[in-house]
Scaffold this motif. Structure first.
Motif, short mmCIF file in Angstrom:
data_model
loop_
_atom_site.label_atom_id
_atom_site.label_comp_id
_atom_site.label_asym_id
_atom_site.label_seq_id
_atom_site.Cartn_x
_atom_site.Cartn_y
_atom_site.Cartn_z
N ASN A 14 0.27 -0.81 11.00
CA ASN A 14 0.44 -0.43 9.60
C ASN A 14 -0.65 0.54 9.18
OD1 ASN A 14 2.75 -1.81 8.80
ND2 ASN A 14 1.60 -3.73 8.73
N GLY A 15 -0.25 1.56 8.44
CA GLY A 15 -1.22 2.50 7.93
C GLY A 15 -1.64 3.56 8.93
N SER A 16 -0.92 3.65 10.05
CA SER A 16 -1.34 4.62 11.06
C SER A 16 -0.73 6.00 10.81
CB SER A 16 -0.98 4.12 12.45
OG SER A 16 0.40 3.84 12.53
N GLY A 17 0.13 6.12 9.84
CA GLY A 17 0.64 7.45 9.48
C GLY A 17 2.08 7.71 9.86
N LYS A 18 2.81 6.68 10.23
CA LYS A 18 4.20 6.87 10.65
C LYS A 18 5.08 7.36 9.50
CE LYS A 18 4.60 2.57 11.93
NZ LYS A 18 3.28 2.05 11.53
N THR A 19 5.03 6.60 8.40
CA THR A 19 5.88 6.97 7.27
C THR A 19 5.52 8.34 6.72
OG1 THR A 19 6.22 4.66 6.70
CG2 THR A 19 6.61 6.24 4.96
N THR A 20 4.22 8.62 6.68
CA THR A 20 3.79 9.93 6.20
C THR A 20 4.38 11.04 7.06
OG1 THR A 20 1.73 8.94 5.41
CG2 THR A 20 1.76 11.32 5.66
N VAL A 45 5.44 10.94 -2.70
CA VAL A 45 4.85 9.90 -1.85
C VAL A 45 5.13 8.52 -2.42
CG1 VAL A 45 3.08 11.28 -0.79
CG2 VAL A 45 2.68 10.25 -3.02
N SER A 95 2.99 -3.06 3.32
CA SER A 95 4.19 -3.02 4.13
C SER A 95 4.21 -4.08 5.21
CB SER A 95 4.34 -1.63 4.75
OG SER A 95 3.18 -1.30 5.46
N GLU A 141 11.97 3.48 4.88
CA GLU A 141 11.22 2.29 5.25
C GLU A 141 11.71 1.07 4.48
OE1 GLU A 141 7.03 2.73 4.72
OE2 GLU A 141 6.62 1.08 6.07
N ALA A 189 -4.14 11.02 6.58
CA ALA A 189 -3.10 10.08 6.98
C ALA A 189 -2.54 10.43 8.35
CB ALA A 189 -1.99 10.05 5.94
N VAL A 209 -7.08 11.21 -3.08
CA VAL A 209 -6.87 10.03 -3.92
C VAL A 209 -8.00 9.86 -4.92
CG1 VAL A 209 -5.47 8.76 -2.26
CG2 VAL A 209 -7.95 8.54 -2.20
N PHE A 213 -4.19 13.37 2.14
CA PHE A 213 -3.96 13.03 0.73
C PHE A 213 -5.28 13.10 -0.01
CE2 PHE A 213 -0.44 10.55 2.67
CZ PHE A 213 0.60 11.16 2.01
N SER A 220 -6.33 -0.25 4.67
CA SER A 220 -5.69 0.62 3.69
C SER A 220 -4.74 -0.20 2.84
CB SER A 220 -4.90 1.70 4.42
OG SER A 220 -3.87 1.09 5.13
N VAL A 265 -8.00 11.48 2.22
CA VAL A 265 -7.53 10.48 3.16
C VAL A 265 -6.69 11.21 4.19
CG1 VAL A 265 -6.09 8.44 3.49
CG2 VAL A 265 -7.45 8.67 1.41
N1 LIG Z 1 0.33 8.79 -1.38
C1 LIG Z 1 -0.74 8.46 -0.68
N2 LIG Z 1 -1.96 8.68 -1.16
C2 LIG Z 1 -3.04 8.36 -0.47
N3 LIG Z 1 -3.03 7.81 0.74
C3 LIG Z 1 -1.84 7.55 1.29
C4 LIG Z 1 -0.62 7.85 0.61
N4 LIG Z 1 0.40 7.49 1.41
C5 LIG Z 1 -0.15 6.98 2.51
N5 LIG Z 1 -1.50 7.01 2.45
C6 LIG Z 1 -2.42 6.56 3.48
O1 LIG Z 1 -2.10 7.19 4.68
C7 LIG Z 1 -2.20 6.30 5.76
C8 LIG Z 1 -0.89 6.24 6.51
O2 LIG Z 1 0.08 5.59 5.73
P1 LIG Z 1 1.58 5.44 6.24
O3 LIG Z 1 2.07 6.76 6.67
O4 LIG Z 1 2.33 4.76 5.16
O5 LIG Z 1 1.40 4.49 7.48
P2 LIG Z 1 2.48 3.64 8.29
O6 LIG Z 1 3.85 4.09 7.88
O7 LIG Z 1 2.18 3.93 9.72
O8 LIG Z 1 2.25 2.21 7.95
C9 LIG Z 1 -2.64 4.97 5.17
O9 LIG Z 1 -4.03 4.85 5.34
C10 LIG Z 1 -2.28 5.08 3.73
O10 LIG Z 1 -3.16 4.36 2.94
#
Ligand SMILES: Nc1ncnc2c1ncn2[C@@H]1O[C@H](COP(=O)(O)OP(=O)(O)O)[C@@H](O)[C@H]1O
Ligand SMILES: [Mg+2]
Lengths: 330, 281
Positions: A49-55, B281, A329, A92, A29, A20, A18, A323, A27
């Motif tokens: 949390n923040g490890s990139g699962k949702t991404t 996102v 979350s 999520e 992700a 930002v 990403f 993050s 970033v």
């Molecule tokens: N739209 C975005 N812009 C910038 N950074 C993002 C965005 N979405 C997620 N991130 C970053 O990517 C990383 C992974 O986020 P995420 O996939 O939500 O993690 P998880 O689902 O494992 O908690 C985090 O560090 C988050 O801050």
């Protein structure tokens, strides 16, 4: 990586960066994630949390474009609607239109899946009933608790009888009973032969839900494989809970730790949880008698998923939140 | 839990134009439903109806032969403006709301194309605006009747053309809302509307021998760009001609409609281009 007929989902070197802020700071992700999910298999996609699962999941569903790498969903690119037609997805945070009632949400979703009116009419009440929502049918979603929304989310994910279920944090934010119910439901779905891909940052009680896991930390895979291969179920290791005499604590402790291969796993005041080779157990019991300690528990050791996780991603808990997503979350 | 009600496999109709149409109409239906709950929408509608009724009282001040004229002019000016304002206000948040409330994340992973979703949103809002226009027109017809006038075919045609203008502004709002946040997209849409309504003036000023548009080269250039990139919305306003009693030839309506719909197509195509690739996102 060779593509197999049986692979219903394959990620190849998936990466997402990403940008930002005003200066477009990068970033990362998700970095270089490769995995496959076979038909009928259940895969836990784990990480703090923040490890990139949702991404990653958003990439799999074509909500966002991977920066690098390739995704095959039923052998197709996920931007094809026909590939997504075979997926049931639980977001999520399952937000639906809060002015709709559960039946209306499912009706809308059913139309998008191309289910005819007769099928929708039959299947929607059935699913809502199975998920325990039949007493909330005439209420708008705005008044629903997180647990109820989760049920609506699960109901809509099952509407089209999909082959693959992708659930993002299905167990988070639920009370213990809710967690148990969702876990049982997922176990049922697995038995029925559905393939499951679910993420979680909580590891308790999910071992029974997955055949394989992929553990992420800061966007990178730190452990991956079948649970049976990853978790040491060592008959040669045992675990003991010992209560030491307070009077002579340090000396007693030193005596136990002098035994070969003994490690402290946990220490609470004068109670020690020890890990030791099974053939040292006689030595331990002798020592316990000798130092007037009490042996509270003795069992064969089985590594838990949580331990594996902590061991692989131990540095994460050390620096805590790093993050915004982690805070949000949690 | 067995989630199959029967043992036969469910049939998903997702291929072909009919399936696409039914997805578009599902999105449109939901959009209409959501917009129809909007307080702003009903507030605006209520205020306008009050204003139309008030125009009766106002017309009492006018000379006898001017009474109907006043009510007619008032309606012709105000009704399109209110619909345009609604289009700008609701259009600006059309996509933003879905993203902000995360409802989009549950919808787009379904077997629906982004283009279908976008067109569904547009159709839903357009249907709402048509409903609004018709409601206001009916109310206006009642007021005209009370003043001893009648709702003529010419007036209906004038409002019909205005609806094309409303569609055009809605499509511009859709494009800007795919591109940016609500306030900015609202301002940009408003800009297109305001400049669009006066492009013919700018054009005239450039033809003139005096004035900044004729004399200052920079302003000339700006004027040329504006006239080229902003639709000429005066095309859809025939109120002046109606008042002057000028008959409008039938093919004018055809041409104006085609002109308007090409702009609508253009803005929708641009929105698709932006929205298709966008990371949600
Ligand atoms: N739209 C975005 N812009 C910038 N950074 C993002 C965005 N979405 C997620 N991130 C970053 O990517 C990383 C992974 O986020 P995420 O996939 O939500 O993690 P998880 O689902 O494992 O908690 C985090 O560090 C988050 O801050
Ligand atoms: Mg997440």
């Amino acid at each position: 990586m060779a593509e197999h007929q049986d692979d219903i989902l394959a990620l190849e070197h998936l990466g997402k960066t990403f940008r930002v802020g005003f200066w477009g700071k990068k970033v990362q992700a998700v970095r270089d994630v490769s995995l496959t999910l076979k038909r009928g298999e259940s895969l836990g996609y784990l990480g703090p949390n923040g490890s990139g699962k949702t991404t990653s999941i958003k990439c799999i569903l074509s909500l966002i474009q991977p920066t690098v790498g390739k995704i095959r969903l039923f052998g197709e690119d996920p931007s094809n609607a026909s590939a997504r037609a075979r997926v049931g997805y639980l977001p999520e945070a399952p937000y639906f239109y809060d002015y709709l009632k559960p039946t209306e949400v499912l009706d809308y979703v059913g139309k998008l899946y191309g289910l005819d009116a007769a099928t929708r009419k039959k299947r929607i009440p059935y699913l809502l009933d199975r998920l325990g929502l039949s007493n909330a049918l005439d209420r708008e979603l705005r008044g629903f608790s997180k647990g109820m929304l989760q049920r609506v989310g699960i109901a809509q994910s099952l509407l089209s009888d999909p082959d693959l279920l992708i659930y993002d944090e299905p167990l988070s934010g639920l009370d213990p009973i809710g967690r148990k119910e969702v876990r049982e439901l997922m176990a049922d779905l697995r038995r029925e032969g559905k393939s499951l891909f679910f993420s979680s940052h909580v590891l308790t009680d999910i071992e029974t839900l997955c055949d394989a896991v992929c553990i992420l930390d800061r966007g990178e895979v730190v452990a991956q494989g079948r649970l049976s291969d990853l978790l040491r179920m060592d008959k040669l290791e045992s675990e003991a809970l010992v209560e030491l005499p307070i009077a002579d604590l340090e000396a007693a402790k030193a005596r136990l730790l002098a035994l070969p291969g003994v490690e402290v796993m946990e220490e609470l005041a004068n109670v020690l949880r020890l890990r030791l080779p099974t053939d040292v157990v006689p030595g331990l019991t002798a020592a316990v008698v000798e130092i007037h300690a009490t042996l509270r528990e003795l069992s064969q050791r089985r590594e838990s998923l949580e331990e594996l996780f902590v061991q692989k991603a131990v540095h994460v808990s050390a620096d805590g939140q790093r993050s915004p997503a982690a805070g949000k979350s949690a | 839990m067995n989630i199959q009600t029967t043992n036969e496999k469910l049939i998903l109709r997702i291929d072909g134009p009919m399936a696409a149409l039914s997805r578009i109409s599902a999105v449109a239906g939901n959009t209409l439903r959501e917009a129809g709950r909007n307080k702003l929408f009903f507030g605006l509608l209520g205020v306008t109806i009050l204003m139309l009724i008030f125009s009766i009282l106002l017309s009492d001040l006018a000379l006898t032969d001017q009474k109907i004229r006043l009510v007619t002019d008032f309606g012709l000016a105000v009704i399109p403006l209110v619909c345009i304002a609604t289009a700008v206000l609701l259009g600006a948040v059309l996509l933003y709301k879905e993203i902000d409330r995360k409802t989009l994340y549950a919808i787009l992973p379904k077997p629906i194309r982004r283009s279908e979703f976008l067109i569904g949103k547009f159709v839903g809002l357009s249907a709402l605006l048509l409903g609004q226009l018709i409601a206001l027109a009916l109310c206006w017809a009642g007021v005209l009747h009370l003043r001893g006038g009648s709702f003529s075919l010419a007036l209906a045609q004038a409002l019909g053309l205005n609806y094309i203008e409303i569609l055009l502004v809605t499509s511009a709002a859709l494009f800007f809302s795919a591109l940016s946040r609500p306030v900015l997209s609202g301002v940009l849409t408003m800009g297109v509307f305001l400049i669009g309504r006066i492009t013919y003036v700018i054009n005239d000023l450039m033809q003139a021998t005096k004035g900044v548009f004729a004399e200052v080269p920079a302003m000339r250039a700006l004027g040329r760009v504006l006239v080229a990139v902003v639709p000429d919305l005066s095309t859809f306003n025939i109120a002046d001609e109606l008042q002057a009693g000028i008959a409008i030839p039938p093919d004018y309506f055809v041409h104006a409609t085609l002109y308007g719909l090409s702009w609508v197509g253009f803005f929708i195509a641009l929105s698709l281009l932006v929205f298709e690739r966008r990371d949600l996102v």
